[in-house]
Write a protein that holds these residues in place. Structure first.
Motif, PDB file in Angstrom:
ATOM      1  N   GLN A  44       0.833  -1.208   0.000  1.00  0.00           N
ATOM      2  CA  GLN A  44       0.000   0.000   0.000  1.00  0.00           C
ATOM      3  C   GLN A  44       0.863   1.252   0.000  1.00  0.00           C
ATOM      4  OE1 GLN A  44      -2.551  -0.469   3.394  1.00  0.00           O
ATOM      5  NE2 GLN A  44      -3.896  -1.920   2.362  1.00  0.00           N
ATOM      6  N   ALA A  45       1.928   1.246   0.788  1.00  0.00           N
ATOM      7  CA  ALA A  45       2.830   2.402   0.845  1.00  0.00           C
ATOM      8  C   ALA A  45       3.511   2.608  -0.505  1.00  0.00           C
ATOM      9  CB  ALA A  45       3.866   2.215   1.946  1.00  0.00           C
ATOM     10  N   ALA A  46       3.984   1.529  -1.123  1.00  0.00           N
ATOM     11  CA  ALA A  46       4.663   1.631  -2.416  1.00  0.00           C
ATOM     12  C   ALA A  46       3.696   2.084  -3.507  1.00  0.00           C
ATOM     13  CB  ALA A  46       5.294   0.292  -2.794  1.00  0.00           C
ATOM     14  N   THR A  47       2.492   1.559  -3.491  1.00  0.00           N
ATOM     15  CA  THR A  47       1.484   1.952  -4.485  1.00  0.00           C
ATOM     16  C   THR A  47       1.139   3.425  -4.343  1.00  0.00           C
ATOM     17  OG1 THR A  47       0.604  -0.299  -4.544  1.00  0.00           O
ATOM     18  CG2 THR A  47      -0.840   1.453  -5.351  1.00  0.00           C
ATOM     19  N   SER A  48       0.979   3.877  -3.122  1.00  0.00           N
ATOM     20  CA  SER A  48       0.689   5.287  -2.872  1.00  0.00           C
ATOM     21  C   SER A  48       1.843   6.170  -3.343  1.00  0.00           C
ATOM     22  CB  SER A  48       0.425   5.492  -1.378  1.00  0.00           C
ATOM     23  OG  SER A  48       0.202   6.846  -1.105  1.00  0.00           O
ATOM     24  N   ALA A  49       3.067   5.769  -3.034  1.00  0.00           N
ATOM     25  CA  ALA A  49       4.245   6.531  -3.475  1.00  0.00           C
ATOM     26  C   ALA A  49       4.315   6.552  -4.993  1.00  0.00           C
ATOM     27  CB  ALA A  49       5.520   5.929  -2.882  1.00  0.00           C
ATOM     28  N   TRP A  50       4.069   5.417  -5.631  1.00  0.00           N
ATOM     29  CA  TRP A  50       4.102   5.356  -7.092  1.00  0.00           C
ATOM     30  C   TRP A  50       3.063   6.305  -7.695  1.00  0.00           C
ATOM     31  CZ3 TRP A  50       5.893   5.376 -11.572  1.00  0.00           C
ATOM     32  CH2 TRP A  50       5.114   5.145 -12.699  1.00  0.00           C
ATOM     33  N   LYS A  51       1.878   6.342  -7.143  1.00  0.00           N
ATOM     34  CA  LYS A  51       0.837   7.239  -7.662  1.00  0.00           C
ATOM     35  C   LYS A  51       1.276   8.697  -7.561  1.00  0.00           C
ATOM     36  CE  LYS A  51      -3.074   4.175  -6.893  1.00  0.00           C
ATOM     37  NZ  LYS A  51      -4.279   3.913  -6.088  1.00  0.00           N
ATOM     38  N   ARG A  52       1.914   9.064  -6.443  1.00  0.00           N
ATOM     39  CA  ARG A  52       2.412  10.433  -6.292  1.00  0.00           C
ATOM     40  C   ARG A  52       3.534  10.722  -7.288  1.00  0.00           C
ATOM     41  NH1 ARG A  52       2.109   8.885  -1.016  1.00  0.00           N
ATOM     42  NH2 ARG A  52       4.348   8.953  -0.687  1.00  0.00           N
ATOM     43  N   ILE A  53       4.448   9.774  -7.444  1.00  0.00           N
ATOM     44  CA  ILE A  53       5.549   9.940  -8.394  1.00  0.00           C
ATOM     45  C   ILE A  53       4.999  10.083  -9.812  1.00  0.00           C
ATOM     46  CG2 ILE A  53       7.511   8.769  -9.489  1.00  0.00           C
ATOM     47  CD1 ILE A  53       8.014   7.445  -6.684  1.00  0.00           C
ATOM     48  N   HIS A  54       4.133   9.171 -10.192  1.00  0.00           N
ATOM     49  CA  HIS A  54       3.565   9.169 -11.545  1.00  0.00           C
ATOM     50  C   HIS A  54       2.832  10.479 -11.835  1.00  0.00           C
ATOM     51  CE1 HIS A  54       1.698   7.760 -15.189  1.00  0.00           C
ATOM     52  NE2 HIS A  54       0.493   7.929 -14.682  1.00  0.00           N
ATOM     53  N   SER A  55       2.028  10.913 -10.905  1.00  0.00           N
ATOM     54  CA  SER A  55       1.270  12.149 -11.086  1.00  0.00           C
ATOM     55  C   SER A  55       2.193  13.358 -11.231  1.00  0.00           C
ATOM     56  CB  SER A  55       0.324  12.336  -9.897  1.00  0.00           C
ATOM     57  OG  SER A  55      -0.387  13.537 -10.015  1.00  0.00           O
ATOM     58  N   ALA A  56       3.174  13.471 -10.352  1.00  0.00           N
ATOM     59  CA  ALA A  56       4.082  14.623 -10.376  1.00  0.00           C
ATOM     60  C   ALA A  56       4.962  14.621 -11.626  1.00  0.00           C
ATOM     61  CB  ALA A  56       4.949  14.641  -9.120  1.00  0.00           C
ATOM     62  N   LEU A  57       5.471  13.455 -12.018  1.00  0.00           N
ATOM     63  CA  LEU A  57       6.300  13.393 -13.224  1.00  0.00           C
ATOM     64  C   LEU A  57       5.473  13.701 -14.473  1.00  0.00           C
ATOM     65  CD1 LEU A  57       8.558  10.268 -12.521  1.00  0.00           C
ATOM     66  CD2 LEU A  57       9.228  12.684 -12.440  1.00  0.00           C
ATOM     67  N   THR A  58       4.251  13.222 -14.510  1.00  0.00           N
ATOM     68  CA  THR A  58       3.366  13.498 -15.644  1.00  0.00           C
ATOM     69  C   THR A  58       3.082  14.996 -15.737  1.00  0.00           C
ATOM     70  OG1 THR A  58       2.390  11.292 -15.511  1.00  0.00           O
ATOM     71  CG2 THR A  58       1.119  12.978 -16.680  1.00  0.00           C
TER      72      THR A  58
END
Length: 131
Positions: A44-58
């Motif tokens: 859950q922590a990794a998925t949440s971090a990935w969503k933040r990373i993906h959103s910010a990089l996009t």
């Protein structure tokens, strides 16, 4: 499990041995449940971090790709986020991508393996992303 039988008490009382075996089976079940709970928490922590990373990089217009266990769905307790930054980026853009990814991973207390496509050969990039 043969190992538990080796550690069983030496007793002529078969009920004590059966109780010991039952205790060990329940202990392993609890242990396995704890490990699964930890894995789920980290997932859950990794998925949440990935969503933040993906959103910010996009939003920043930085092309990227998730790969590895999180992308494949076999994330384990000690897995990390594997991220490839695609394209030929300026030093400022590289720094921005690094800051975004590292900040989100650190906040989630999840490891990060960050690669920049421009630093690798084409065959290495293909091998990493196909694996």
């Amino acid at each position: 499990m043969p190992a538990r039988l080796l550690a069983a008490p030496q007793s002529p009382d078969i009920s004590a041995e059966l109780h010991y075996i039952d205790f060990m089976e329940n202990s392993m079940t609890r242990f396995e449940a704890i490990l699964d709970q930890r894995r789920q928490y980290r997932l859950q922590a990794a998925t949440s971090a990935w969503k933040r990373i993906h959103s910010a990089l996009t939003r920043a217009g930085i092309d990227h790709r998730l790969f590895g266990s999180l992308e494949k769905g076999d994330f384990r307790e000690h897995s990390d986020i594997d991220l490839m930054i695609l394209g030929n980026l300026s030093p400022d853009c590289r720094q921005k991508a690094r800051k975004i990814a590292e900040a989100a991973a650190a906040e989630a207390k999840i490891g990060l393996d960050l690669f920049f496509e421009q630093d690798l050969s084409e065959s290495t990039v293909e091998a990493i992303l196909e694996h």
